[in-house]
Motif scaffolding. Structure first.
Motif, mmCIF file in Angstrom:
data_model
loop_
_atom_site.group_PDB
_atom_site.id
_atom_site.type_symbol
_atom_site.label_atom_id
_atom_site.label_comp_id
_atom_site.label_asym_id
_atom_site.label_seq_id
_atom_site.Cartn_x
_atom_site.Cartn_y
_atom_site.Cartn_z
ATOM 1 N N GLN A 4 25.913 47.675 3.281
ATOM 2 C CA GLN A 4 26.328 49.044 2.973
ATOM 3 C C GLN A 4 26.219 49.350 1.481
ATOM 4 N N GLU A 5 25.764 48.380 0.726
ATOM 5 C CA GLU A 5 25.709 48.517 -0.732
ATOM 6 C C GLU A 5 24.332 48.993 -1.169
ATOM 7 N N ARG A 20 29.046 51.231 -2.646
ATOM 8 C CA ARG A 20 29.024 51.010 -1.204
ATOM 9 C C ARG A 20 29.450 52.273 -0.475
ATOM 10 N N GLN A 21 28.842 52.486 0.685
ATOM 11 C CA GLN A 21 29.155 53.679 1.470
ATOM 12 C C GLN A 21 30.585 53.670 1.985
ATOM 13 N N ASP A 22 31.156 52.472 2.189
ATOM 14 C CA ASP A 22 32.507 52.384 2.757
ATOM 15 C C ASP A 22 33.588 52.258 1.692
ATOM 16 N N GLN A 23 33.238 52.430 0.420
ATOM 17 C CA GLN A 23 34.199 52.348 -0.680
ATOM 18 C C GLN A 23 34.151 53.638 -1.499
ATOM 19 N N PHE A 24 35.157 53.816 -2.360
ATOM 20 C CA PHE A 24 35.175 54.996 -3.215
ATOM 21 C C PHE A 24 33.958 55.019 -4.129
#
Length: 242
Positions: A4-5, A20-24
């Motif tokens: 996701q990075e 990353r798409q799943d992080q801020f």
């Protein structure tokens, strides 16, 4: 690299940053803040809640001597460290994994910092829905980190007459000024940020000095777009720097 990075181009000084798409992920708020700061190449700065390190990376390209970024999210802090290495900035940027709410300047050396940068969580947790993801709550909402926490941390970390630069919610400006005043800061510069000329300001850029004298300069507003999806000349110039 996590699937996701990705390595994103900041379009400023050929800098790139891991996200990353799943992080801020950083937003325009951070870009506006770093261009509002007035850096000195002899000074040391600290960025509270640095995220993936966008403020230290760009700040050291705009004249800051050294910036230490503090980030509580270990996953994001690791990405910030790799971004620093990728951009060959290890001599001017340090990333620390930790909670700035519990820190003081003695943890970083014998002298306090010359200045603080902070893009704090400024959405009011009492209003609206909260994100399901705890990391996004930490980054965006003030449930865990209040503006009073931010001001107290800044005061512990910087020298007397040191500078604090912050981006915050424009509708909550009075709360911010009150918190700064109680903590011993004098607000010195203020600039409202409008998406377009005739739209209300959503964010505000603010400079305060610890132990400073009263006296406020309200600068001309920053207008982001001249028309839909077209940056104004001022904002466009930020991305022309090589």
């Amino acid at each position: 690299m996590n699937n996701q990075e990705q390595l994103d181009d900041l379009i400023i000084d050929n800098l790139k940053i891991y996200q990353r798409q799943d992080q801020f992920r950083f937003s325009f708020d951070a870009i506006a803040l770093v261009h509002f700061c007035r850096f000195n190449h002899r000074h040391r700065y600290i960025d509270l809640g640095t995220g993936t390190g966008v403020l230290p990376l760009i700040g050291t390209s705009l004249g800051a001597g050294h910036i230490t970024g503090v980030e509580i999210n270990d996953v994001v802090a690791q990405m910030a460290e790799r971004s620093v290495t990728y951009n060959h900035k290890s001599d001017v940027v340090s990333i620390i994994h930790g909670d700035y709410r519990t820190m003081n300047y003695h943890q970083f050396g014998s002298k306090p910092f010359d200045g603080v940068l902070v893009n704090p969580p400024y959405f009011d947790h009492r209003k609206g829905e909260m994100p399901d993801d705890n990391n996004l709550c930490l980054a965006l909402h003030d449930r865990c980190t209040t503006i009073e926490d931010v001001c107290n941390s800044a005061s512990r970390l910087i020298k007397n007459k040191g500078h604090l630069w912050m981006v915050y919610s424009a509708p909550r400006l009075l709360e911010l000024v009150n918190a700064l005043t109680v903590t011993g800061f004098a607000v010195k510069r203020l600039r409202m940020v409008h998406g377009m000329l005739y739209k209300p300001a959503k964010i505000v850029l603010l400079e305060a000095i610890k132990g400073g004298a009263q006296g406020l300069t309200v600068e001309p507003p920053l207008i982001v777009y001249s028309q839909s999806n077209v940056y104004t000349e001022e904002v466009s110039r930020w991305y022309e720097r090589k």
